[in-house]
Design a protein around this motif. Sequence first.
Motif, PDB file in Angstrom:
ATOM      1  N   PHE A   1       0.821  -1.206   0.000  1.00 37.75           N
ATOM      2  CA  PHE A   1       0.000   0.000   0.000  1.00 37.75           C
ATOM      3  C   PHE A   1       0.859   1.262   0.000  1.00 37.75           C
ATOM      4  CE2 PHE A   1      -3.909  -2.141   2.179  1.00 37.75           C
ATOM      5  CZ  PHE A   1      -4.097  -2.932   1.061  1.00 37.75           C
ATOM      6  N   CYS A   2       1.999   1.224   0.686  1.00 38.32           N
ATOM      7  CA  CYS A   2       2.899   2.379   0.694  1.00 38.32           C
ATOM      8  C   CYS A   2       3.511   2.615  -0.684  1.00 38.32           C
ATOM      9  CB  CYS A   2       4.012   2.184   1.724  1.00 38.32           C
ATOM     10  SG  CYS A   2       3.498   2.381   3.439  1.00 38.32           S
ATOM     11  N   GLN A   3       3.543   1.598  -1.512  1.00 37.09           N
ATOM     12  CA  GLN A   3       4.134   1.712  -2.845  1.00 37.09           C
ATOM     13  C   GLN A   3       3.149   2.244  -3.886  1.00 37.09           C
ATOM     14  OE1 GLN A   3       6.052  -2.001  -3.856  1.00 37.09           O
ATOM     15  NE2 GLN A   3       6.874  -2.172  -1.789  1.00 37.09           N
ATOM     16  N   LYS A   4       1.890   2.459  -3.508  1.00 37.40           N
ATOM     17  CA  LYS A   4       0.910   3.001  -4.449  1.00 37.40           C
ATOM     18  C   LYS A   4       1.348   4.389  -4.916  1.00 37.40           C
ATOM     19  CE  LYS A   4      -2.196  -0.273  -4.513  1.00 37.40           C
ATOM     20  NZ  LYS A   4      -2.479  -1.019  -5.729  1.00 37.40           N
ATOM     21  N   GLN A   5       1.061   4.684  -6.164  1.00 35.40           N
ATOM     22  CA  GLN A   5       1.434   5.950  -6.780  1.00 35.40           C
ATOM     23  C   GLN A   5       0.173   6.755  -7.099  1.00 35.40           C
ATOM     24  OE1 GLN A   5       4.736   6.897  -7.226  1.00 35.40           O
ATOM     25  NE2 GLN A   5       5.061   5.073  -5.981  1.00 35.40           N
ATOM     26  N   PRO A   6       0.290   8.065  -7.296  1.00 40.71           N
ATOM     27  CA  PRO A   6      -0.892   8.889  -7.597  1.00 40.71           C
ATOM     28  C   PRO A   6      -1.742   8.357  -8.752  1.00 40.71           C
ATOM     29  CG  PRO A   6       0.930  10.305  -7.043  1.00 40.71           C
ATOM     30  CD  PRO A   6       1.490   8.891  -7.104  1.00 40.71           C
ATOM     31  N   VAL A   7      -1.144   7.705  -9.716  1.00 40.34           N
ATOM     32  CA  VAL A   7      -1.916   7.150 -10.826  1.00 40.34           C
ATOM     33  C   VAL A   7      -2.890   6.061 -10.344  1.00 40.34           C
ATOM     34  CG1 VAL A   7      -0.208   5.385 -11.478  1.00 40.34           C
ATOM     35  CG2 VAL A   7      -1.741   6.328 -13.208  1.00 40.34           C
ATOM     36  N   ASP A   8      -2.606   5.439  -9.192  1.00 38.38           N
ATOM     37  CA  ASP A   8      -3.454   4.388  -8.628  1.00 38.38           C
ATOM     38  C   ASP A   8      -4.630   4.948  -7.829  1.00 38.38           C
ATOM     39  OD1 ASP A   8      -1.652   2.281  -9.464  1.00 38.38           O
ATOM     40  OD2 ASP A   8      -0.367   2.818  -7.768  1.00 38.38           O
ATOM     41  N   PHE A   9      -4.537   6.218  -7.425  1.00 39.12           N
ATOM     42  CA  PHE A   9      -5.524   6.781  -6.512  1.00 39.12           C
ATOM     43  C   PHE A   9      -6.833   7.073  -7.227  1.00 39.12           C
ATOM     44  CE2 PHE A   9      -1.793   9.086  -4.150  1.00 39.12           C
ATOM     45  CZ  PHE A   9      -1.244   7.871  -3.827  1.00 39.12           C
ATOM     46  N   VAL A  10      -7.919   6.655  -6.621  1.00 41.52           N
ATOM     47  CA  VAL A  10      -9.258   7.010  -7.091  1.00 41.52           C
ATOM     48  C   VAL A  10      -9.669   8.323  -6.424  1.00 41.52           C
ATOM     49  CG1 VAL A  10     -11.672   6.277  -7.172  1.00 41.52           C
ATOM     50  CG2 VAL A  10      -9.850   4.592  -7.488  1.00 41.52           C
ATOM     51  N   ILE A  11      -9.306   8.456  -5.155  1.00 44.03           N
ATOM     52  CA  ILE A  11      -9.561   9.674  -4.369  1.00 44.03           C
ATOM     53  C   ILE A  11      -8.326   9.911  -3.506  1.00 44.03           C
ATOM     54  CG2 ILE A  11     -11.081  10.821  -2.699  1.00 44.03           C
ATOM     55  CD1 ILE A  11     -13.223   8.774  -3.368  1.00 44.03           C
ATOM     56  N   GLU A  12      -8.006  11.181  -3.287  1.00 46.07           N
ATOM     57  CA  GLU A  12      -6.868  11.516  -2.425  1.00 46.07           C
ATOM     58  C   GLU A  12      -7.219  12.736  -1.586  1.00 46.07           C
ATOM     59  OE1 GLU A  12      -2.084  12.502  -2.712  1.00 46.07           O
ATOM     60  OE2 GLU A  12      -3.315  12.732  -4.511  1.00 46.07           O
ATOM     61  N   SER A  13      -6.789  12.702  -0.333  1.00 45.38           N
ATOM     62  CA  SER A  13      -6.862  13.872   0.535  1.00 45.38           C
ATOM     63  C   SER A  13      -5.481  14.062   1.158  1.00 45.38           C
ATOM     64  CB  SER A  13      -7.936  13.686   1.622  1.00 45.38           C
ATOM     65  OG  SER A  13      -7.507  12.741   2.584  1.00 45.38           O
TER      66      SER A  13
END
Length: 130
Positions: free
Chosen positions: A9-21
């Motif tokens: 999960f820490c390796q997820k990148q912004p391209v993977d995000f559906v929503i971000e805060s």
Amino acid sequence: MDFDPNCVFCQKQPVDFVIESKLCIAFWDIHPVSKGHLLIVPKRHVAQIWEVTEAEKQALGQMVEDAKKLLDAQFKPDGYNVSINSGAAAGQSVFHCHIHLIPRYWNKVTKRVGAIPGQFLVPKARPEFK
């Protein structure tokens, strides 16, 4: 912020995000129980829900609400499971705190078996409750 280079999960990148805060992210589960299954996680690496700060708790709660609105618009599910597995005995397999937001659909067979509570509890259609 805390980061574990061995955590998927820490390796997820912004391209993977559906929503971000500021404090958390949501992304699609790679082994979804149903169409639209999202994981909502704090950006800071913490293993258990009991370790998140008050600010993270509020941000996670808000993201659950925001994610539900997105899933309502995109998939129009009939209901939801909201689940947190805390500890191996409870079925947690990735030790980065996360919330499962699982859309549920009448008369649909789930795609995944395992540790998600309630995944087999979708009843046959009951129009009186729709």
